[in-house]
Design an enzyme around this catalytic site. Structure first.
Site, PDB file in Angstrom:
ATOM      1  N   GLY A 113      11.088  -4.213  -3.236  1.00  0.00           N
ATOM      2  CA  GLY A 113      10.817  -2.804  -2.930  1.00  0.00           C
ATOM      3  C   GLY A 113      11.044  -1.858  -4.097  1.00  0.00           C
ATOM      4  CE  LYS A 136      28.851 -15.544  -4.090  1.00  0.00           C
ATOM      5  NZ  LYS A 136      30.327 -15.606  -3.960  1.00  0.00           N
ATOM      6  CE  LYS A 165      29.328 -15.089 -11.370  1.00  0.00           C
ATOM      7  NZ  LYS A 165      30.535 -14.403 -11.813  1.00  0.00           N
ATOM      8  N   PRO A 166      23.911 -12.722  -9.301  1.00  0.00           N
ATOM      9  CG  PRO A 166      22.494 -13.546  -7.624  1.00  0.00           C
ATOM     10  CD  PRO A 166      23.907 -13.132  -7.886  1.00  0.00           C
ATOM     11  CB  CYS A 219     -15.002   0.582   3.813  1.00  0.00           C
ATOM     12  SG  CYS A 219     -15.973   0.498   2.312  1.00  0.00           S
ATOM     13  CD  GLN A 240     -20.656  -1.617   4.072  1.00  0.00           C
ATOM     14  OE1 GLN A 240     -20.521  -2.837   4.022  1.00  0.00           O
ATOM     15  NE2 GLN A 240     -20.712  -0.876   2.972  1.00  0.00           N
ATOM     16  CG  HIS A 251     -11.509   2.817   1.524  1.00  0.00           C
ATOM     17  ND1 HIS A 251     -11.128   1.718   2.263  1.00  0.00           N
ATOM     18  CD2 HIS A 251     -12.580   2.433   0.798  1.00  0.00           C
ATOM     19  CE1 HIS A 251     -11.932   0.696   1.980  1.00  0.00           C
ATOM     20  NE2 HIS A 251     -12.822   1.109   1.101  1.00  0.00           N
ATOM     21  CD  GLU A 294      -8.194   3.015   3.772  1.00  0.00           C
ATOM     22  OE1 GLU A 294      -8.912   3.781   4.438  1.00  0.00           O
ATOM     23  OE2 GLU A 294      -8.600   1.944   3.261  1.00  0.00           O
TER      24      GLU A 294
HETATM   25  N1  GLN Z   1     -17.959  -5.182   1.295  1.00  0.00           N
HETATM   26  C1  GLN Z   1     -18.458  -3.858   1.528  1.00  0.00           C
HETATM   27  C2  GLN Z   1     -19.091  -3.262   0.299  1.00  0.00           C
HETATM   28  O1  GLN Z   1     -18.840  -3.691  -0.794  1.00  0.00           O
HETATM   29  C3  GLN Z   1     -17.363  -2.964   2.051  1.00  0.00           C
HETATM   30  C4  GLN Z   1     -16.298  -2.683   1.050  1.00  0.00           C
HETATM   31  C5  GLN Z   1     -15.010  -2.217   1.662  1.00  0.00           C
HETATM   32  O2  GLN Z   1     -14.789  -2.351   2.856  1.00  0.00           O
HETATM   33  N2  GLN Z   1     -14.129  -1.693   0.850  1.00  0.00           N
HETATM   34  O3  GLN Z   1     -19.850  -2.350   0.397  1.00  0.00           O
END
Ligand code: GLN
Length: 542
Positions: free
Chosen positions: A17, A188, A190-191, A387, A391, A516, A518
């Site tokens: 982490g 521990k 030591k590491p 993405c 599709q 994306h 996210e």
């Molecule tokens: N494989 C798809 C493309 O290249 C979708 C890519 C993805 O989901 N990031 O368009």
């Protein structure tokens, strides 16, 4: 202005982490009013993370300017609520590439170009450039890998040189691990002592040691590490496993860490403000409502081991959105291949309040995803496709609603009669010539939203910008037909006409996005579409 630097290096073992520690350190300093930025150094020869298998390397995090970077960059963006860019990321490959190019351009003016000092000097140039571009008071620099490895020695050399030049403004943090062997039941040290010595042999002495471990470190061990590693006791920090990474900044603050760091830097800023952050971090433990989300994908297992790292930003975005809806979240990974071999039945999806299909590549598990999409569409389960998830939602729609049974993405079936997801000539050339590195449609693009749609309502504004990483895209020849049958194109890129968002009429929440989202979600500013997806899932639940 004075730029200060904190190098974070790892000892004992990887995967404890370091990225979250770096991000949390940045967070507590930011909460004291410091302007903080962060840099990730990856010791690989790869120029970027884009060409690496997510099973091996985890998620590829994409910046606004289209760099394909390490997932830790996502931790920094989320903890610091800052947009970073390619100047915040470097790899061995990238550093060497620059040095070699400079040599070709005669920029070294006929000198012999050597690994030392020219490679570390280029590393230092990059670090200082990122700090000055960000006008950062403090720049966190995470050096990937573990001390003692051959791979990251030149980066440690750069850090050592920066300290030599300006010792008062460069600090080192060693992130270590204190194992508790089962047969001893005792933590521990030591590491960690050996890791400190290894770091010392690179000419670097840690100012702080962050001790990861399953449990809290007790006082005797803190004192022992202090003496044996030659650091003050208040600079030995315990970092036990906690239920959520978002608790770590508060955990550090309980030990007075930001004050100790700022004292070392001779800075006296305002007191810490982590109130909102702490409230966010505790929703998971305190909320009364629960939302249960199924994530259907394929980058899940390597042997016995399940890797959620490949979807880390998606997972974090789901958490942020659930917490903003005052709900705790339960997530379950569903390997789409199991729908294909029949080991799981589709109606297992009915236990979920919502289904998310994240991005992906290639053929494996695709028919399983398509059947899950069909199930969500028909059973009106909230569906969010990112993405590839968008599709494949259009492929499903073409096959089962438009009746074009052979419809596909050309990524899987080059010769399909109905290429509803296709590829433009430039990308076709890239594929033909094996030009894969950094050639996808990458980074931020605008998206205009159609009034009256779920997307437009969720965002609350007409135009947004989102990050992309894909090679294939929706084939506009099918636009009119899908719209006639009830799949709306609710977002389009104004410059190119490329389809960015589709959604279904008459479905509580069925949204597919080519981008994306996210990568934009932040703990205290969840992504609007994730938030709307969770809200719809909570309604579906009740
Ligand atoms: N494989 C798809 C493309 O290249 C979708 C890519 C993805 O989901 N990031 O368009």
């Amino acid at each position: 202005m004075t730029h200060r630097y904190i190098f974070v290096v790892g000892g004992v073992m990887s995967g404890v982490g370091k990225g979250v520690t770096t991000a949390s350190l940045g967070k507590i300093l930011q909460s004291r009013g410091m302007h903080v930025t962060a840099i990730k150094i990856d010791p690989y020869v790869n120029v970027d993370a884009g060409t690496m298998n997510p099973l091996e390397h985890g998620e590829v995090f994409v910046t606004n300017d289209g760099d394909e970077t390490d997932q830790d960059m996502g931790n920094y963006e989320r903890f610091l609520d800052a947009d970073l860019s390619s100047i915040n990321y470097m790899t061995t490959g990238r550093v060497y590439q620059t040095v070699i190019q400079k040599e070709r351009n005669l920029e070294y003016k006929g000198k012999c170009v050597e690994v030392v000092p020219h490679i570390p000097l280029e590393v230092i140039r990059r670090i200082k450039h990122a700090a000055s571009q960000a006008k950062a008071d403090i720049t966190m620099v995470e050096v990937g890998g573990t001390v003692g490895e051959y791979q990251n020695i030149l980066f440690l050399e750069a850090a050592r040189m920066m300290h030599l030049e300006d010792p008062e403004n460069v600090l080192f943090v060693l992130v270590s691990y204190l194992p508790v062997p089962k047969h001893l039941g005792e933590m521990k040290t030591k590491p960690t002592q050996y890791a400190t010595r290894t770091l010392n042999s690179a000419g670097i002495h840690p100012d702080f040691i962050v001790c990861r471990g399953e449990q809290y470190m007790d006082k005797p061990r803190r004192e022992k590490l202090s003496i044996f590693c030659n650091v003050k006791p208040d600079a030995v920090i315990t970092a036990p496993d906690v239920p959520s990474i978002y608790h770590i900044p508060a955990l550090f603050e309980e030990q007075g860490l930001s004050s100790t760091i700022l004292k070392k830097f001779r800075l006296k800023p305002r007191s810490s403000d982590l109130k909102k952050w702490k409230a966010m971090a505790s929703v998971q433990e305190n909320a009364k409502k629960t939302v249960k989300i199924g994530v259907v994908g394929k980058y899940f297992s390597t042997g016995e081991y399940t890797l959620s790292d490949s979807y880390i930003s998606v997972i974090e975005s789901l958490k942020h959105a659930a917490w903003a809806n005052n709900a705790r979240i339960e997530m379950e990974w569903i390997n789409s291949e199991h729908f294909e071999d029949g080991s799981i039945k589709l109606n297992n999806l009915s236990i979920f309040d919502g289904i998310l299909v994240p991005g992906g590549f290639g053929t494996r598990g695709i028919e399983g995803v398509i059947s899950s999409v069909k199930y969500c569409r028909e059973k009106k389960i909230p569906y969010f496709g990112l993405c590839y998830g968008m599709q494949l939602a259009t492929v499903e729609f073409a096959r089962n609603v438009l009746g074009k049974t052979g419809a596909h993405t050309v990524e899987v079936d080059e010769a399909t009669k109905d290429p509803i997801i296709h590829v433009n000539p430039i990308q076709r050339k890239n594929i033909r010539e094996n030009r894969y590195g950094g050639t996808m449609r990458l980074g931020a693009y605008d998206c205009d939203l159609k009034p009256g749609t779920i997307a437009r309502k969720a965002y609350g504004k007409p135009t947004v910008s989102e990050r992309h990483r894909h090679r294939y895209e929706f084939n506009n020849e099918y636009a009119a037909t899908i719209e006639k049958k009830g799949m709306m194109i609710s977002g389009v890129n104004p410059q190119t006409g490329l389809v960015e968002i589709v959604e279904l009429k008459g479905h509580p929440f069925f949204v597919g996005v080519q981008f994306h989202p996210e990568f934009h979600s932040r703990p205290l500013r969840p992504h609007p579409l994730f938030k709307a997806f969770i809200a719809a899932s909570l309604i579906h639940h009740s």
